[in-house]
Design a protein around this motif. Sequence first.
Motif, PDB file in Angstrom:
ATOM      1  N   SER A  48       0.825  -1.212   0.000  1.00  0.00           N
ATOM      2  CA  SER A  48       0.000   0.000   0.000  1.00  0.00           C
ATOM      3  C   SER A  48       0.854   1.254   0.000  1.00  0.00           C
ATOM      4  O   SER A  48       0.536   2.238  -0.684  1.00  0.00           O
ATOM      5  CB  SER A  48      -0.951  -0.003   1.203  1.00  0.00           C
ATOM      6  OG  SER A  48      -0.229   0.034   2.428  1.00  0.00           O
ATOM      7  N   ARG A  52       1.129   4.263  -2.764  1.00  0.00           N
ATOM      8  CA  ARG A  52       0.977   5.661  -2.333  1.00  0.00           C
ATOM      9  C   ARG A  52       2.153   6.504  -2.815  1.00  0.00           C
ATOM     10  O   ARG A  52       1.983   7.643  -3.256  1.00  0.00           O
ATOM     11  CB  ARG A  52       0.867   5.737  -0.800  1.00  0.00           C
ATOM     12  CG  ARG A  52       0.662   7.161  -0.265  1.00  0.00           C
ATOM     13  CD  ARG A  52      -0.643   7.717  -0.824  1.00  0.00           C
ATOM     14  NE  ARG A  52      -0.963   9.038  -0.279  1.00  0.00           N
ATOM     15  CZ  ARG A  52      -0.595  10.181  -0.833  1.00  0.00           C
ATOM     16  NH1 ARG A  52       0.126  10.186  -1.941  1.00  0.00           N
ATOM     17  NH2 ARG A  52      -0.951  11.338  -0.281  1.00  0.00           N
ATOM     18  N   LEU A  75      -6.695   5.408  -2.247  1.00  0.00           N
ATOM     19  CA  LEU A  75      -7.208   4.130  -1.745  1.00  0.00           C
ATOM     20  C   LEU A  75      -6.104   3.352  -1.037  1.00  0.00           C
ATOM     21  O   LEU A  75      -6.312   2.823   0.070  1.00  0.00           O
ATOM     22  CB  LEU A  75      -7.777   3.316  -2.909  1.00  0.00           C
ATOM     23  CG  LEU A  75      -8.036   1.818  -2.662  1.00  0.00           C
ATOM     24  CD1 LEU A  75      -9.089   1.622  -1.582  1.00  0.00           C
ATOM     25  CD2 LEU A  75      -8.466   1.133  -3.953  1.00  0.00           C
ATOM     26  N   SER A  78      -5.408   4.753   2.315  1.00  0.00           N
ATOM     27  CA  SER A  78      -6.432   4.427   3.311  1.00  0.00           C
ATOM     28  C   SER A  78      -6.266   3.016   3.878  1.00  0.00           C
ATOM     29  O   SER A  78      -6.725   2.722   4.980  1.00  0.00           O
ATOM     30  CB  SER A  78      -7.826   4.564   2.693  1.00  0.00           C
ATOM     31  OG  SER A  78      -8.097   3.504   1.786  1.00  0.00           O
ATOM     32  N   VAL A  79      -5.615   2.153   3.122  1.00  0.00           N
ATOM     33  CA  VAL A  79      -5.423   0.764   3.556  1.00  0.00           C
ATOM     34  C   VAL A  79      -4.274   0.642   4.557  1.00  0.00           C
ATOM     35  O   VAL A  79      -4.282  -0.226   5.432  1.00  0.00           O
ATOM     36  CB  VAL A  79      -5.159  -0.136   2.318  1.00  0.00           C
ATOM     37  CG1 VAL A  79      -4.638  -1.512   2.734  1.00  0.00           C
ATOM     38  CG2 VAL A  79      -6.435  -0.283   1.495  1.00  0.00           C
ATOM     39  N   PHE A 105     -11.769  -1.807   6.835  1.00  0.00           N
ATOM     40  CA  PHE A 105     -11.495  -1.410   5.458  1.00  0.00           C
ATOM     41  C   PHE A 105     -12.744  -0.871   4.748  1.00  0.00           C
ATOM     42  O   PHE A 105     -12.750  -0.770   3.518  1.00  0.00           O
ATOM     43  CB  PHE A 105     -10.911  -2.589   4.681  1.00  0.00           C
ATOM     44  CG  PHE A 105      -9.606  -3.084   5.243  1.00  0.00           C
ATOM     45  CD1 PHE A 105      -8.430  -2.401   4.996  1.00  0.00           C
ATOM     46  CD2 PHE A 105      -9.572  -4.217   6.052  1.00  0.00           C
ATOM     47  CE1 PHE A 105      -7.223  -2.835   5.517  1.00  0.00           C
ATOM     48  CE2 PHE A 105      -8.373  -4.663   6.579  1.00  0.00           C
ATOM     49  CZ  PHE A 105      -7.190  -3.978   6.321  1.00  0.00           C
ATOM     50  N   SER A 108     -11.918   2.151   2.698  1.00  0.00           N
ATOM     51  CA  SER A 108     -11.198   1.739   1.496  1.00  0.00           C
ATOM     52  C   SER A 108     -12.161   1.173   0.467  1.00  0.00           C
ATOM     53  O   SER A 108     -11.994   1.400  -0.747  1.00  0.00           O
ATOM     54  CB  SER A 108     -10.130   0.691   1.860  1.00  0.00           C
ATOM     55  OG  SER A 108      -9.240   1.196   2.833  1.00  0.00           O
ATOM     56  N   GLN A 136      -5.868   8.106   9.107  1.00  0.00           N
ATOM     57  CA  GLN A 136      -4.607   7.381   9.216  1.00  0.00           C
ATOM     58  C   GLN A 136      -3.875   7.703  10.520  1.00  0.00           C
ATOM     59  O   GLN A 136      -3.301   6.823  11.164  1.00  0.00           O
ATOM     60  CB  GLN A 136      -3.715   7.710   8.022  1.00  0.00           C
ATOM     61  CG  GLN A 136      -4.243   7.189   6.700  1.00  0.00           C
ATOM     62  CD  GLN A 136      -4.310   5.676   6.663  1.00  0.00           C
ATOM     63  OE1 GLN A 136      -3.300   4.990   6.713  1.00  0.00           O
ATOM     64  NE2 GLN A 136      -5.521   5.152   6.589  1.00  0.00           N
TER      65      GLN A 136
END
Length: 349
Positions: A48, A52, A75, A78-79, A105, A108, A136
């Motif tokens: 992830s 990002r 996305l 967010s994970v 999740f 997400s 986060q």
Amino acid sequence: MRALKIGKEIELLIALVAAVQGFYLSIISFLSRKRSPSALLLSVVFFSVTLRIVKSLLWVYAEDVELWVLNFGFLAHSVYGPALFLYIYCELYSKKWTSIFFIHFVPSLFLLLTLSSLTLDRFWYSFGYSTLLIHQGLYIVATWIMFLVGLRQGHLAHTIEKERKSWYMLLLLGGFLLQLAYFSNYILGLTPYLMGPVIYAIFLFVTSIYVFKYPQVLSASKGNQNIAIAPEHVERISKRLLEHMKTEQPFLNPNCTLGSLAKEINVQPYKLSYLINKEFDQNFSTFLNTYRIQKAMQLLQDENYRSIKISAIAFDCGFNSLSSFNTAFKKATSQTPSEFRAGNNLTDL
């Protein structure tokens, strides 16, 4: 948006190295942990952040990036927090994956279903990105709290080895710095946009070295595996442990750990943890406190300790604080130490 004041080529190289390292760690963490419940979670953590970082590079260096590509980067962001939280949770408490974990999740899933429709002006710039960063940040704080509480309460009994504790702390530190960099850039306006990838590139470099030096941290902790110990071996360890607790009283040392106790009786820490969990139906912290409370009860009933304050007795018995002693004592005896002493006609002076 502030620009990072280093050469464009260096800036791009550092961020690319971060992305490659993240992808590499994602692959080896997945391959090294096969059937462990946290295998996929650790892999997702690194993958992830790779996505990002790639999104950040595209945003800065590419022109006319498709909206769904940018949303896919958000996305991935967010994970990250939930995946790290659940990884530490599964490791700390030896948990298997359950369907309830999917609730973490839900944001997400929302982003996945709206990849092609969430615009920068009407969603991300208005409130979406701020909400994502706060989301986060809360996960990172919650993960740190869970980890520190687990350390204090002894839930890291099966992973008390210095290398594995350092591994968890390294992951938490990296997650904190990454989220802080993005938060500081967008919310506070204090740091350049690519500070996040640059910081995480350094973190991933250190992480790669650590994994190379201690590859065992990528394997599932012993608490997450089925441990087979012969019954006669269990009996020998139990006898050795109980005799040691009786004669040497290591529980009086407030710094007594699973590792130090295992070393004293010459047994692997994970076997000692398994023995305490399975044979005594306690975690390590509770096991120690049982002996400490028994010792405290003896002293509280002793006429020679009548003038000694309860707090002094608590510290003499291995507790680090009076509050933890009071809590453990009442849980074990259904009385406070003062009530117990008063019941034996002794008064705390």
